[in-house]
Write a protein that holds these residues in place. Sequence first.
Motif, PDB file in Angstrom:
ATOM      1  N   GLY A  95       1.374  -1.789   5.840  1.00  0.00           N
ATOM      2  CA  GLY A  95       2.702  -1.196   5.754  1.00  0.00           C
ATOM      3  C   GLY A  95       2.942  -0.274   4.580  1.00  0.00           C
ATOM      4  N   TRP A  96       1.976  -0.119   3.684  1.00  0.00           N
ATOM      5  CA  TRP A  96       2.167   0.750   2.525  1.00  0.00           C
ATOM      6  C   TRP A  96       1.960   2.212   2.922  1.00  0.00           C
ATOM      7  CZ3 TRP A  96       4.092  -1.088  -1.949  1.00  0.00           C
ATOM      8  CH2 TRP A  96       3.995  -2.450  -2.184  1.00  0.00           C
ATOM      9  N   LYS A  97       2.851   3.079   2.437  1.00  0.00           N
ATOM     10  CA  LYS A  97       2.758   4.516   2.702  1.00  0.00           C
ATOM     11  C   LYS A  97       2.570   5.272   1.394  1.00  0.00           C
ATOM     12  CE  LYS A  97       5.667   4.356   6.853  1.00  0.00           C
ATOM     13  NZ  LYS A  97       6.897   4.884   7.506  1.00  0.00           N
ATOM     14  N   MET A  98       1.752   6.311   1.425  1.00  0.00           N
ATOM     15  CA  MET A  98       1.476   7.081   0.224  1.00  0.00           C
ATOM     16  C   MET A  98       2.687   7.926  -0.154  1.00  0.00           C
ATOM     17  SD  MET A  98      -1.042   7.344  -1.890  1.00  0.00           S
ATOM     18  CE  MET A  98      -2.458   6.844  -0.888  1.00  0.00           C
ATOM     19  N   SER A 110       4.458   3.039  -1.245  1.00  0.00           N
ATOM     20  CA  SER A 110       5.751   2.377  -1.072  1.00  0.00           C
ATOM     21  C   SER A 110       5.806   1.689   0.283  1.00  0.00           C
ATOM     22  CB  SER A 110       6.890   3.390  -1.181  1.00  0.00           C
ATOM     23  OG  SER A 110       6.895   4.277  -0.075  1.00  0.00           O
ATOM     24  N   LYS A 111       6.725   0.740   0.388  1.00  0.00           N
ATOM     25  CA  LYS A 111       7.033   0.116   1.669  1.00  0.00           C
ATOM     26  C   LYS A 111       8.463  -0.418   1.595  1.00  0.00           C
ATOM     27  CE  LYS A 111       4.281  -3.348   2.493  1.00  0.00           C
ATOM     28  NZ  LYS A 111       3.646  -4.647   2.809  1.00  0.00           N
ATOM     29  N   VAL A 112       9.057  -0.623   2.739  1.00  0.00           N
ATOM     30  CA  VAL A 112      10.427  -1.145   2.807  1.00  0.00           C
ATOM     31  C   VAL A 112      10.361  -2.590   3.285  1.00  0.00           C
ATOM     32  CG1 VAL A 112      12.707  -0.910   3.844  1.00  0.00           C
ATOM     33  CG2 VAL A 112      11.381   1.140   3.267  1.00  0.00           C
ATOM     34  N   PHE A 120       7.842   0.117  -4.810  1.00  0.00           N
ATOM     35  CA  PHE A 120       6.818   1.103  -5.132  1.00  0.00           C
ATOM     36  C   PHE A 120       5.661   0.406  -5.837  1.00  0.00           C
ATOM     37  CE2 PHE A 120      10.782   3.308  -4.767  1.00  0.00           C
ATOM     38  CZ  PHE A 120      10.477   4.531  -4.187  1.00  0.00           C
ATOM     39  N   ARG A 121       4.447   0.886  -5.555  1.00  0.00           N
ATOM     40  CA  ARG A 121       3.252   0.292  -6.152  1.00  0.00           C
ATOM     41  C   ARG A 121       2.397   1.394  -6.769  1.00  0.00           C
ATOM     42  NH1 ARG A 121      -0.556  -2.371  -2.004  1.00  0.00           N
ATOM     43  NH2 ARG A 121      -1.937  -0.573  -2.245  1.00  0.00           N
ATOM     44  N   LEU A 122       2.268   1.322  -8.087  1.00  0.00           N
ATOM     45  CA  LEU A 122       1.411   2.252  -8.814  1.00  0.00           C
ATOM     46  C   LEU A 122       0.032   1.631  -9.000  1.00  0.00           C
ATOM     47  CD1 LEU A 122       1.084   4.827 -10.727  1.00  0.00           C
ATOM     48  CD2 LEU A 122       1.693   3.257 -12.584  1.00  0.00           C
ATOM     49  N   ILE A 256      16.722   8.739  -5.547  1.00  0.00           N
ATOM     50  CA  ILE A 256      16.224   7.480  -6.116  1.00  0.00           C
ATOM     51  C   ILE A 256      14.724   7.361  -5.901  1.00  0.00           C
ATOM     52  CG2 ILE A 256      16.297   4.965  -5.922  1.00  0.00           C
ATOM     53  CD1 ILE A 256      19.250   5.206  -5.227  1.00  0.00           C
ATOM     54  N   ASN A 257      14.266   7.625  -4.685  1.00  0.00           N
ATOM     55  CA  ASN A 257      12.836   7.500  -4.382  1.00  0.00           C
ATOM     56  C   ASN A 257      12.007   8.454  -5.231  1.00  0.00           C
ATOM     57  OD1 ASN A 257      13.538   5.615  -2.463  1.00  0.00           O
ATOM     58  ND2 ASN A 257      13.435   7.058  -0.759  1.00  0.00           N
ATOM     59  N   GLN A 258      12.497   9.674  -5.380  1.00  0.00           N
ATOM     60  CA  GLN A 258      11.769  10.658  -6.175  1.00  0.00           C
ATOM     61  C   GLN A 258      11.709  10.243  -7.637  1.00  0.00           C
ATOM     62  OE1 GLN A 258      13.399  14.596  -5.934  1.00  0.00           O
ATOM     63  NE2 GLN A 258      12.004  15.451  -7.469  1.00  0.00           N
TER      64      GLN A 258
END
Length: 287
Positions: A95-98, A110-112, A120-122, A256-258
Amino acid sequence: MLPATFKLCAGISYRHLRNMTGLRRQAAVAITQELNKLAFTGPGPSKWINQVRRRSSLLSSRLEDKPFSEVELSYIKQGEEALQKSLCILGKQDGWKMETVVDNGDKVLSKVLPDVGKVFRLEVVVDQPFDCVYDELVERMEQMGNWNPSIKEIKILQKIGKDTVITHETAAATPGNIVGPRDFVSVRCSKRRGSTCVLAGMATNYGAMPQQKGFIRAENGPKCMVLRPLAGNPSKTKLTWLLSIDLKGWLPKSIINQVLSQTQVDFANHLRQHLAATAPSTTSVNC
C-alpha cells in the motif's frame, strides 16, 4: 535456559509464592533476559520488530526501585503504544506509494490508514556509524534546533524511567509562512536493543505545558525513527522515519502533503551536513 525460566514462573503462580517480591522480580528479570536473547537470534529486522512489540519492558519498568505514579504509568503506556503501533505500520509493506525520490537515493513514501490518516515514511542511508546518529537523535535530542532550521526548540519536560520522556517542540514557520508556527507536546519512548534503536512518540496532554501564545498546538503520532547499521557496511546507518502529523488549522491537504514530505527530505540533508561537520573531531571517540 528457557525450561528453568518457565519453572520459575510456574513457582510464582502459587498464592503463597506470589507474595515473595524478590521471587516475582527474579522471574520478571529472567523473562526479559530470555526475550532479549530471542529477539536478536535472527538476521532480519522483522524478528526484532516482533519481539520489541512485547510488553516485557513495561513489566520491568514497574518493578524498578522507584515506583511510578498512576499518571507516570499512563505516560509509559502511551509511549509503548506509540512504539508498537508505529512498528506495526512499518511492518506492513503493502500500500505504500512513492512521494519523492532524490538523486542520492533518499525516498519518501506514503499511505493512507483508516484510523490514522496519511502517514509518510522516509528511508535514507547516512554515511556515519550507528552510534553517531543515535547520539545525535536520542542523547542530544534537545540540541536538534541548532542544526535543523525547521525546529526552533525541543525541550524535555519530564523524564520517566529510562525509556520515556515528555517533550515540548516548537516548529518554525515554513518559507513564505505557508504553514505558520506550530508546537507539539509529545510522549516519546526510546528502545535500544544492541545496534538497533526505535524512538517513537505521539501527542499527549501535559498540564504544565498549556497552549503557547503565537503557536497552533498541532498533534503528531504515531511516529517513530528506526536506526540500524546498514547491512554489509556497519560504518553507515539506515534510518527510517515514520511521520504522522495533524497540523490543525485550515490547510489544504495538497499543501500539507507537500510540506510534510519536503520536511523529511530537508531533515535528512540537515542531519548529514551536521554529522559531516562534527565527525572529524568525534570519530575517534565513537561520536
